[in-house]
Motif scaffolding. Structure first.
Motif, PDB file in Angstrom:
ATOM      1  N   HIS A  16     -22.866  24.052 -12.109  1.00  0.00           N
ATOM      2  CA  HIS A  16     -21.912  24.870 -12.756  1.00  0.00           C
ATOM      3  C   HIS A  16     -21.165  26.054 -11.992  1.00  0.00           C
ATOM      4  CE1 HIS A  16     -24.346  24.267 -16.960  1.00  0.00           C
ATOM      5  NE2 HIS A  16     -23.620  23.192 -16.482  1.00  0.00           N
ATOM      6  N   ARG A  17     -22.071  26.687 -11.142  1.00  0.00           N
ATOM      7  CA  ARG A  17     -21.226  27.648 -10.122  1.00  0.00           C
ATOM      8  C   ARG A  17     -20.237  27.047  -9.188  1.00  0.00           C
ATOM      9  NH1 ARG A  17     -26.802  29.935  -9.827  1.00  0.00           N
ATOM     10  NH2 ARG A  17     -27.492  28.361  -8.240  1.00  0.00           N
ATOM     11  N   GLY A  20     -17.424  26.565 -11.683  1.00  0.00           N
ATOM     12  CA  GLY A  20     -16.554  27.877 -11.722  1.00  0.00           C
ATOM     13  C   GLY A  20     -15.980  28.430 -10.703  1.00  0.00           C
ATOM     14  N   LYS A  24     -12.198  29.415 -10.777  1.00  0.00           N
ATOM     15  CA  LYS A  24     -11.570  30.813 -10.407  1.00  0.00           C
ATOM     16  C   LYS A  24     -10.414  30.729  -9.082  1.00  0.00           C
ATOM     17  CE  LYS A  24     -14.869  34.037 -12.174  1.00  0.00           C
ATOM     18  NZ  LYS A  24     -16.456  34.603 -11.932  1.00  0.00           N
ATOM     19  N   ALA A 124     -10.342  27.275 -18.198  1.00  0.00           N
ATOM     20  CA  ALA A 124     -11.374  28.108 -17.775  1.00  0.00           C
ATOM     21  C   ALA A 124     -12.007  28.856 -19.138  1.00  0.00           C
ATOM     22  CB  ALA A 124     -10.648  29.324 -16.858  1.00  0.00           C
ATOM     23  N   LEU A 127     -14.619  26.308 -20.169  1.00  0.00           N
ATOM     24  CA  LEU A 127     -15.605  25.861 -19.464  1.00  0.00           C
ATOM     25  C   LEU A 127     -16.732  27.118 -19.406  1.00  0.00           C
ATOM     26  CD1 LEU A 127     -16.775  23.892 -17.214  1.00  0.00           C
ATOM     27  CD2 LEU A 127     -15.533  25.542 -15.361  1.00  0.00           C
ATOM     28  N   TRP A 128     -16.317  28.506 -19.496  1.00  0.00           N
ATOM     29  CA  TRP A 128     -17.126  29.249 -19.661  1.00  0.00           C
ATOM     30  C   TRP A 128     -18.282  29.338 -20.787  1.00  0.00           C
ATOM     31  CZ3 TRP A 128     -16.772  29.917 -14.786  1.00  0.00           C
ATOM     32  CH2 TRP A 128     -15.731  30.447 -14.294  1.00  0.00           C
TER      33      TRP A 128
END
Ligand SMILES: [Fe+2]
Length: 166
Positions: A16-17, A20, A24, A124, A127-128
């Protein structure tokens, strides 16, 4: 494997990180192009998009659907509705990414970046909230509901198919 549950959860959060961070990074590149502080680099944006498209499709979502979610359905009947939603969102993710790819192709043709920015921001935001639901609802429920054998199955599958291995 010392603690399969902790190992599996760490891999999911790690992936996930990674997703992300790249999303970003794309937003930062697009913002810099719009601000005039960076030139438009379609090839860089395409490489980033390749990653956020292939990583979940090849690595991350299949493991969630086929191992974590499948076992959790057996052990926690109350999870069925959320798991249905999350699996539908894995399909929705593909659609949003296809929209972003079309927008990036349009950017390459025209040099305009507004459509790409809209598609990227939509992905985005999606996804969050998707990852938040997995981490805040599903992982705690899995920790309460799955047994040691389940976690060993999940952790073994997750480690065999890690992000850096493809
Ligand atoms: Fe996930």
């Amino acid at each position: 494997m010392q603690n399969p549950a902790a190992a599996a959860i760490e891999i999911i959060k790690d992936e996930h990180r990674s997703m992300g961070a790249i999303v970003k990074g794309m937003q930062a590149r697009v913002a810099a192009v719009k601000a005039g502080t960076e030139p438009l680099d379609v090839y860089l944006l395409r490489a980033m998009l390749d990653y956020i498209e292939m990583m979940p499709n090849r690595v991350h979502h299949p493991k969630e659907d086929e191992y974590l979610f499948r076992l959790l359905r057996r052990r926690a009947v109350e999870a069925a509705k959320v798991l249905d939603d999350l699996e539908a969102e894995h399909i929705r993710a593909r659609e949003l990414l296809a929209t972003m790819r079309a927008a990036l192709d349009a950017t390459r043709e025209s040099g305009g970046i507004d459509e790409l920015e809209r598609a990227l921001d939509a992905y985005a935001a999606f996804l969050w909230q998707h990852m938040k639901r997995e981490e805040e609802l599903i992982l705690p429920l899995a920790e309460r509901s799955l047994d040691a054998g389940d976690w060993l199955t999940i952790a073994t599958a997750f480690q065999a198919n890690r992000d850096f291995a493809w």
